[in-house]
Motif scaffolding. Structure first.
Motif, PDB file in Angstrom:
ATOM      1  N   LEU A   1      29.480 102.007  77.948  1.00 45.98           N
ATOM      2  CA  LEU A   1      30.147 101.652  79.201  1.00 45.98           C
ATOM      3  C   LEU A   1      31.299 100.680  78.954  1.00 45.98           C
ATOM      4  N   PHE A   2      31.049  99.713  78.117  1.00 49.32           N
ATOM      5  CA  PHE A   2      32.100  98.737  77.797  1.00 49.32           C
ATOM      6  C   PHE A   2      33.279  99.399  77.094  1.00 49.32           C
ATOM      7  N   SER A   3      32.978 100.237  76.102  1.00 49.33           N
ATOM      8  CA  SER A   3      34.042 100.919  75.368  1.00 49.33           C
ATOM      9  C   SER A   3      34.808 101.882  76.266  1.00 49.33           C
ATOM     10  N   SER A   4      34.097 102.584  77.135  1.00 51.36           N
ATOM     11  CA  SER A   4      34.749 103.527  78.049  1.00 51.36           C
ATOM     12  C   SER A   4      35.704 102.806  78.985  1.00 51.36           C
ATOM     13  N   ALA A   5      35.296 101.634  79.455  1.00 49.46           N
ATOM     14  CA  ALA A   5      36.165 100.868  80.346  1.00 49.46           C
ATOM     15  C   ALA A   5      37.451 100.466  79.637  1.00 49.46           C
ATOM     16  N   ILE A   6      37.323 100.025  78.370  1.00 45.95           N
ATOM     17  CA  ILE A   6      38.518  99.627  77.610  1.00 45.95           C
ATOM     18  C   ILE A   6      39.417 100.832  77.336  1.00 45.95           C
ATOM     19  N   VAL A   7      38.817 101.967  76.952  1.00 42.99           N
ATOM     20  CA  VAL A   7      39.600 103.172  76.662  1.00 42.99           C
ATOM     21  C   VAL A   7      40.313 103.670  77.912  1.00 42.99           C
ATOM     22  N   ILE A   8      39.607 103.673  79.046  1.00 45.10           N
ATOM     23  CA  ILE A   8      40.217 104.124  80.307  1.00 45.10           C
ATOM     24  C   ILE A   8      41.385 103.220  80.680  1.00 45.10           C
ATOM     25  N   TYR A   9      41.185 101.911  80.504  1.00 41.14           N
ATOM     26  CA  TYR A   9      42.275 100.988  80.838  1.00 41.14           C
ATOM     27  C   TYR A   9      43.486 101.223  79.942  1.00 41.14           C
ATOM     28  N   MET A  10      43.270 101.320  78.630  1.00 40.20           N
ATOM     29  CA  MET A  10      44.383 101.541  77.708  1.00 40.20           C
ATOM     30  C   MET A  10      45.073 102.872  77.982  1.00 40.20           C
ATOM     31  N   THR A  11      44.278 103.899  78.270  1.00 43.51           N
ATOM     32  CA  THR A  11      44.856 105.223  78.540  1.00 43.51           C
ATOM     33  C   THR A  11      45.703 105.200  79.799  1.00 43.51           C
ATOM     34  N   ARG A  12      45.169 104.605  80.857  1.00 37.13           N
ATOM     35  CA  ARG A  12      45.930 104.531  82.112  1.00 37.13           C
ATOM     36  C   ARG A  12      47.170 103.664  81.955  1.00 37.13           C
ATOM     37  N   HIS A  13      47.044 102.602  81.181  1.00 37.51           N
ATOM     38  CA  HIS A  13      48.198 101.722  80.973  1.00 37.51           C
ATOM     39  C   HIS A  13      49.334 102.471  80.277  1.00 37.51           C
ATOM     40  N   ASN A  14      49.010 103.205  79.206  1.00 35.06           N
ATOM     41  CA  ASN A  14      50.039 103.978  78.508  1.00 35.06           C
ATOM     42  C   ASN A  14      50.502 105.183  79.325  1.00 35.06           C
ATOM     43  N   GLN A  15      49.557 105.826  80.052  1.00 30.19           N
ATOM     44  CA  GLN A  15      49.931 106.977  80.858  1.00 30.19           C
ATOM     45  C   GLN A  15      50.876 106.585  81.976  1.00 30.19           C
ATOM     46  N   SER A  16      50.679 105.396  82.551  1.00 35.08           N
ATOM     47  CA  SER A  16      51.588 104.943  83.608  1.00 35.08           C
ATOM     48  C   SER A  16      53.009 104.771  83.077  1.00 35.08           C
ATOM     49  N   LYS A  17      53.125 104.307  81.828  1.00 31.75           N
ATOM     50  CA  LYS A  17      54.459 104.173  81.230  1.00 31.75           C
ATOM     51  C   LYS A  17      55.087 105.542  80.994  1.00 31.75           C
ATOM     52  N   ILE A  18      54.275 106.485  80.494  1.00 34.25           N
ATOM     53  CA  ILE A  18      54.794 107.835  80.251  1.00 34.25           C
ATOM     54  C   ILE A  18      55.237 108.475  81.556  1.00 34.25           C
ATOM     55  N   GLU A  19      54.431 108.327  82.619  1.00 38.32           N
ATOM     56  CA  GLU A  19      54.795 108.905  83.913  1.00 38.32           C
ATOM     57  C   GLU A  19      56.055 108.261  84.470  1.00 38.32           C
ATOM     58  N   CYS A  20      56.203 106.958  84.252  1.00 38.98           N
ATOM     59  CA  CYS A  20      57.415 106.270  84.721  1.00 38.98           C
ATOM     60  C   CYS A  20      58.647 106.811  84.007  1.00 38.98           C
ATOM     61  N   ILE A  21      58.552 106.966  82.688  1.00 37.06           N
ATOM     62  CA  ILE A  21      59.678 107.518  81.926  1.00 37.06           C
ATOM     63  C   ILE A  21      59.972 108.942  82.364  1.00 37.06           C
ATOM     64  N   GLU A  22      58.929 109.744  82.563  1.00 37.03           N
ATOM     65  CA  GLU A  22      59.117 111.135  82.991  1.00 37.03           C
ATOM     66  C   GLU A  22      59.765 111.212  84.367  1.00 37.03           C
ATOM     67  N   THR A  23      59.348 110.345  85.280  1.00 40.64           N
ATOM     68  CA  THR A  23      59.931 110.331  86.629  1.00 40.64           C
ATOM     69  C   THR A  23      61.406 109.990  86.583  1.00 40.64           C
ATOM     70  N   VAL A  24      61.762 108.997  85.768  1.00 38.94           N
ATOM     71  CA  VAL A  24      63.170 108.593  85.654  1.00 38.94           C
ATOM     72  C   VAL A  24      64.003 109.708  85.050  1.00 38.94           C
ATOM     73  N   LEU A  25      63.474 110.379  84.022  1.00 41.98           N
ATOM     74  CA  LEU A  25      64.223 111.463  83.382  1.00 41.98           C
ATOM     75  C   LEU A  25      64.409 112.639  84.339  1.00 41.98           C
ATOM     76  N   ARG A  26      63.388 112.942  85.140  1.00 37.26           N
ATOM     77  CA  ARG A  26      63.533 114.019  86.122  1.00 37.26           C
ATOM     78  C   ARG A  26      64.568 113.662  87.176  1.00 37.26           C
ATOM     79  N   ALA A  27      64.557 112.399  87.617  1.00 33.89           N
ATOM     80  CA  ALA A  27      65.566 111.968  88.580  1.00 33.89           C
ATOM     81  C   ALA A  27      66.960 112.066  87.983  1.00 33.89           C
ATOM     82  N   ALA A  28      67.094 111.699  86.704  1.00 33.77           N
ATOM     83  CA  ALA A  28      68.402 111.814  86.042  1.00 33.77           C
ATOM     84  C   ALA A  28      68.826 113.265  85.932  1.00 33.77           C
TER      85      ALA A  28
END
Length: 391
Positions: free
Chosen positions: A101-128
């Motif tokens: 449970l502890f490891s899953s929480a850390i992995v989910i947080y790290m994944t969402r943190h990096n995924q949010s950055k990827i989605e932000c970059i993708e959104t900006v590139l699509r807008a461009a």
């Protein structure tokens, strides 16, 4: 939480060797493994120690009961091997569940943190890609490689926006500098024509022919210049700011009202096929009307008399389909892709009055509305299909 982490990273930037997302994830995996082992060992020891204390209490109670004569004998095997194994298995199982449970929480947080950055970059590139060059990720150079990529994207878009703005200014200056001389040239030719008519007795017919040809060429040059500027404006994407809900059926009906009698005067028949219900998309009504007008005029220009033209619109799930078909000479397969090029004409020796930019503008309007265009053979004739998304 993300904002707090970014502020900490800005104030205490990680070392260079740790600024890779892969390195961070690897280090995080090692730390999680070590922490997991420590946590599992600690929890297991604590759980076993708790049960050992219970066994010791039972042994003490048994001895006290024997000393007081309550019981006649002492248990010679107070600790059962099966009980010890059960305690160890239970301890490892509980600690393993907590670690997972502890490891899953850390992995989910790290994944969402990096995924949010990827989605932000993708959104900006699509807008461009849609022409909105002012979009930014607002990421700093600190952190991992994803934030650096986002920051680099912001720098690229800033420079690109500056270049596009400079090119727009240059185009505007060119438009001003060239349009005025062309207008003056037309005016001077018209004045010369009026002067020639007032002295017609002293001027031969060849002069009038050359003067009329000059007037036609100057008008043609002005039309080409205006059309090229219009295409450049469309391709810049600025017209998307004027998008609104448009009824395609109403646009096709407007084209029919304009060109039905024009086709009859040319000895042709223009048929319209539209549904009764309106079909709405987000778009620029003026450009859509000009797009369909160019398709109809293209067929009227190249089809012989007694030809039949058909303009239709329909829906297919979430798509809007516009079709313009005729039974004229058509276009061979080798030139179907080239007809969308600026100033390209299939028969350059034929003086048909075309500018060679009609289908270029049609394609520019299609791409502005994020649609796609396709040419096909009607056997005989040419068909043009345009697909737009209703979403």
């Amino acid at each position: 939480m993300h904002l707090l982490i970014e502020r900490v990273q800005q104030r205490f930037p990680p070392p260079i060797w740790l600024r890779s997302s892969a390195m961070q994830q690897g280090l995080m995996f090692i730390m999680m493994s070590v922490v997991s082992l420590i946590l599992m060992s600690s929890l297991t020891i604590a759980y076993v120690d708790y049960h050992i204390d219970e066994v010791n209490n039972d042994i003490e109670h048994n001895i006290e009961a024997f000393m007081l004569g309550i019981t006649s004998e002492i248990d010679k095997e107070p600790i059962d091997e099966d009980d010890v194994i059960d305690v160890l298995v239970t301890g490892f199982t509980l600690s393993g569940i907590l670690v997972v449970l502890f490891s899953s929480a850390i992995v989910i947080y790290m994944t969402r943190h990096n995924q949010s950055k990827i989605e932000c970059i993708e959104t900006v590139l699509r807008a461009a890609a849609d022409g909105e060059l002012s979009a930014r990720t607002m990421m700093s150079t600190q952190g991992n490689d994803l934030t650096r990529i986002g920051h680099t994207v912001d720098e690229v878009l800033s420079r690109l926006q500056s270049v596009v703005a400079a090119m727009s200014d240059i185009s505007a200056n060119i438009a001003h500098e060239l349009k005025t001389p062309i207008t003056r040239l037309q005016y001077n030719l018209l004045t010369l024509n009026e002067m020639a008519e007032s002295h017609s007795n002293n001027i031969d017919d060849s002069f009038y022919e050359q003067l009329e040809l000059s007037l036609k060429e100057s008008s043609r040059l002005a039309e080409i210049f205006d059309a090229l500027l219009r295409i450049s404006q469309i391709e810049s994407g600025n017209r998307r700011q004027r998008f609104e809900q448009i009824d395609i059926v109403e646009v096709v009906t407007t084209i029919a009202d304009i060109y039905t009698y024009v086709a009859e005067d040319a000895g042709m028949i223009l048929k319209i096929d539209t549904p009764i219900e309106p079909i709405f998309i987000q778009g620029d009504r003026e450009l859509l009307i000009q797009q369909l007008a160019n398709l109809v005029e293209n067929s009227l220009r190249y089809c012989p008399p007694e030809s039949q033209l058909c303009l239709s619109c329909s829906t297919d799930k979430d798509n809007v389909i516009i079709t313009m078909a005729d039974n004229g000479p058509g276009i061979n397969d080798q030139e179907k892709n080239r007809v969308f090029e600026r100033l390209y004409r299939i028969n350059k020796s034929r003086n048909d009055g075309g500018l060679g930019i009609g289908l270029t503008l049609v394609k520019a309007v299609t791409e502005l509305h994020q649609g796609n265009i396709k040419l096909y053979d009607c056997n005989p004739g040419l068909g043009v299909t345009i697909n737009y998304s209703r979403n």
